[in-house]
Design a protein around this motif. Structure first.
Motif, PDB file in Angstrom:
ATOM      1  N   GLY A 134     -19.180  -1.825  -7.744  1.00  0.00           N
ATOM      2  CA  GLY A 134     -19.180  -2.400  -6.401  1.00  0.00           C
ATOM      3  C   GLY A 134     -17.812  -2.640  -5.816  1.00  0.00           C
ATOM      4  O   GLY A 134     -17.650  -3.546  -4.980  1.00  0.00           O
ATOM      5  N   VAL A 135     -16.814  -1.852  -6.206  1.00  0.00           N
ATOM      6  CA  VAL A 135     -15.458  -2.062  -5.666  1.00  0.00           C
ATOM      7  C   VAL A 135     -15.457  -1.831  -4.155  1.00  0.00           C
ATOM      8  O   VAL A 135     -16.264  -1.056  -3.632  1.00  0.00           O
ATOM      9  N   PRO A 136     -14.563  -2.488  -3.427  1.00  0.00           N
ATOM     10  CA  PRO A 136     -14.467  -2.247  -1.974  1.00  0.00           C
ATOM     11  C   PRO A 136     -14.096  -0.797  -1.687  1.00  0.00           C
ATOM     12  O   PRO A 136     -13.305  -0.195  -2.414  1.00  0.00           O
ATOM     13  N   LYS A 137     -14.646  -0.248  -0.602  1.00  0.00           N
ATOM     14  CA  LYS A 137     -14.454   1.171  -0.307  1.00  0.00           C
ATOM     15  C   LYS A 137     -14.070   1.386   1.157  1.00  0.00           C
ATOM     16  O   LYS A 137     -14.657   0.780   2.060  1.00  0.00           O
ATOM     17  N   THR A 138     -13.110   2.275   1.374  1.00  0.00           N
ATOM     18  CA  THR A 138     -12.725   2.767   2.695  1.00  0.00           C
ATOM     19  C   THR A 138     -13.169   4.219   2.797  1.00  0.00           C
ATOM     20  O   THR A 138     -13.019   4.980   1.836  1.00  0.00           O
ATOM     21  N   LEU A 139     -13.698   4.616   3.943  1.00  0.00           N
ATOM     22  CA  LEU A 139     -14.142   5.990   4.149  1.00  0.00           C
ATOM     23  C   LEU A 139     -13.175   6.704   5.093  1.00  0.00           C
ATOM     24  O   LEU A 139     -13.020   6.314   6.248  1.00  0.00           O
ATOM     25  N   PHE A 140     -12.512   7.736   4.575  1.00  0.00           N
ATOM     26  CA  PHE A 140     -11.616   8.571   5.368  1.00  0.00           C
ATOM     27  C   PHE A 140     -12.276   9.936   5.561  1.00  0.00           C
ATOM     28  O   PHE A 140     -12.793  10.520   4.607  1.00  0.00           O
ATOM     29  N   SER A 141     -12.255  10.448   6.788  1.00  0.00           N
ATOM     30  CA  SER A 141     -12.956  11.699   7.063  1.00  0.00           C
ATOM     31  C   SER A 141     -12.151  12.538   8.043  1.00  0.00           C
ATOM     32  O   SER A 141     -11.423  12.015   8.883  1.00  0.00           O
ATOM     33  N   HIS A 142     -12.325  13.870   7.907  1.00  0.00           N
ATOM     34  CA  HIS A 142     -11.576  14.781   8.760  1.00  0.00           C
ATOM     35  C   HIS A 142     -12.495  15.818   9.387  1.00  0.00           C
ATOM     36  O   HIS A 142     -13.352  16.402   8.708  1.00  0.00           O
ATOM     37  N   SER A 143     -12.341  16.042  10.697  1.00  0.00           N
ATOM     38  CA  SER A 143     -12.979  17.131  11.423  1.00  0.00           C
ATOM     39  C   SER A 143     -14.496  17.142  11.214  1.00  0.00           C
ATOM     40  O   SER A 143     -15.177  16.181  11.569  1.00  0.00           O
ATOM     41  N   MET A 144     -15.056  18.215  10.633  1.00  0.00           N
ATOM     42  CA  MET A 144     -16.486  18.243  10.352  1.00  0.00           C
ATOM     43  C   MET A 144     -16.894  17.052   9.488  1.00  0.00           C
ATOM     44  O   MET A 144     -17.966  16.469   9.669  1.00  0.00           O
ATOM     45  N   GLY A 145     -16.019  16.681   8.552  1.00  0.00           N
ATOM     46  CA  GLY A 145     -16.306  15.521   7.707  1.00  0.00           C
ATOM     47  C   GLY A 145     -16.416  14.243   8.496  1.00  0.00           C
ATOM     48  O   GLY A 145     -17.103  13.302   8.084  1.00  0.00           O
ATOM     49  N   GLY A 146     -15.742  14.183   9.661  1.00  0.00           N
ATOM     50  CA  GLY A 146     -15.862  13.018  10.527  1.00  0.00           C
ATOM     51  C   GLY A 146     -17.227  12.933  11.176  1.00  0.00           C
ATOM     52  O   GLY A 146     -17.773  11.842  11.360  1.00  0.00           O
TER      53      GLY A 146
END
Length: 341
Positions: A134-146
């Motif tokens: 359950g660690v804290p998570k940040t979501l980074f996304s690019h282009s189609m991944g966004g």
């Protein structure tokens, strides 16, 4: 970054020493510290992801890459985030990277239904919950991944603390062709193509080929461009060519859907727009910004930058890296000092 920045020893990308540092420091880190894993999708595909686990309680940055990309393309970012004491994971979306391909020609960028990407990402997130707890998570996304990340965060229960969008695909760049006409061509072509057993490339698209740096519209950093292309030359199984009619048809639908869900996302969202992007259109990004009514949404434009912000020159890349770190490092303090929250 500050003078105490743990990555200050990395040479600037316009330095003749950058490539040597990449080859002698970042690549060995990737080869020895980053692990590969696989999981099965609901429809039986095998998808690949890469991960680095810094420690049991380190916050996690999760990467949703763009079209044609694999986790390998983020070697430098993996290394950088590791220097800050962060864990990192990146998925190879279906049909690309080391994940199962979807047509008899492995170079075709194809998908039957864009929502398959979103369902896959939900399964990937569950995999990470098992692997990292359950660690804290940040979501980074690019282009189609966004687009994938936006639809996922709006429609699924999740535990990400923030979403960072890098040049997200919220509308397709049509190259001067009126949008309605380009959409019509794609829709008709996709419908006709479904009558046949094998997907077709969209008009003018073909198998992967390495373009000269001067002909690319992804980045203005020769060093990073060559490192990316050399990596794909060394692992031909990563190579992906142009999109099919159906990929474009599904991408248009998904991009339009993503424009309308920003206010359904209940976490902070930072959208980075590349000011000189020639791959995705700014129209959809500005439409999302106009529709956002929540204070937790932020639009930032990096003037002069090309589409691949994390592959760009340091001056264009730095604001994005700084935001990832600044939004995630407070999570490191929270995970280490729960009694002080």
């Amino acid at each position: 970054m500050s003078l105490n920045d743990p990555i200050k020893q990395k040479p600037a990308d316009d330095s003749p020493d950058w490539r040597a540092f990449f080859d002698e420091t970042i690549v060995p880190f990737w080869n020895t510290k980053v692990q590969s894993a696989y999981f099965k999708t609901e429809d039986g595909l095998t998808l690949h992801y890469a991960f680095y686990k810094h420690s049991a309680d380190a916050p996690l940055v999760v990467i949703s890459p763009g079209r044609i990309e694999s986790a390998l393309k983020y070697q430098e970012l993996f290394w950088e985030l590791a220097q800050y004491g962060l864990s990192v994971a990146a998925i190879d979306h279906r049909g690309q990277g080391l994940s199962d391909r979807l047509t008899s020609n492995p170079h075709q960028g194809h998908v039957e239904d864009f929502n398959d990407f979103v369902r896959d990402f939900a399964l990937f997130s569950s995999e990470l919950k098992t692997l990292f707890g359950g660690v804290p998570k940040t979501l980074f996304s690019h282009s189609m991944g966004g687009t994938i990340a936006t639809l996922y965060c709006a429609n699924y229960q999740h535990s990400y603390r923030s979403l960072i969008l890098s040049a997200p695909m919220f509308s397709i760049e049509t190259g001067g062709v009126p949008y309605w006409l380009a959409k019509l061509v794609v829709c008709v072509g996709a419908r006709v193509n479904r009558w046949f057993a094998r997907p077709w490339y969209f008009l003018g698209m073909k198998n992967y080929q390495r373009l000269a740096f001067d002909d690319n519209v992804l980045t203005q950093s020769p060093a990073r461009y060559d490192a990316f292309r050399d990596g794909y030359d060394a692992q031909p199984e990563l190579q992906l060519g142009g999109p099919t009619f159906n990929w474009l048809f599904e991408a248009i639908k998904a991009s339009e859907a993503a424009q309308n869900v920003v206010n359904e996302i209940r976490i902070p969202v930072t959208l980075f727009r590349a000011g000189s992007d020639q791959v995705v259109s700014k129209t959809g990004q500005l439409a999302v910004a106009a529709k956002a009514t929540e204070e937790r949404f932020t639009l930032r434009t990096i003037e002069g930058a090309y589409h691949e912000l994390m592959m760009e020159k340091d001056e264009f890349r730095a604001p994005l890296l700084r935001t990832i770190v600044e939004q995630t490092l407070p999570l490191l303090q929270q995970s280490q000092d729960p009694c002080e929250q």
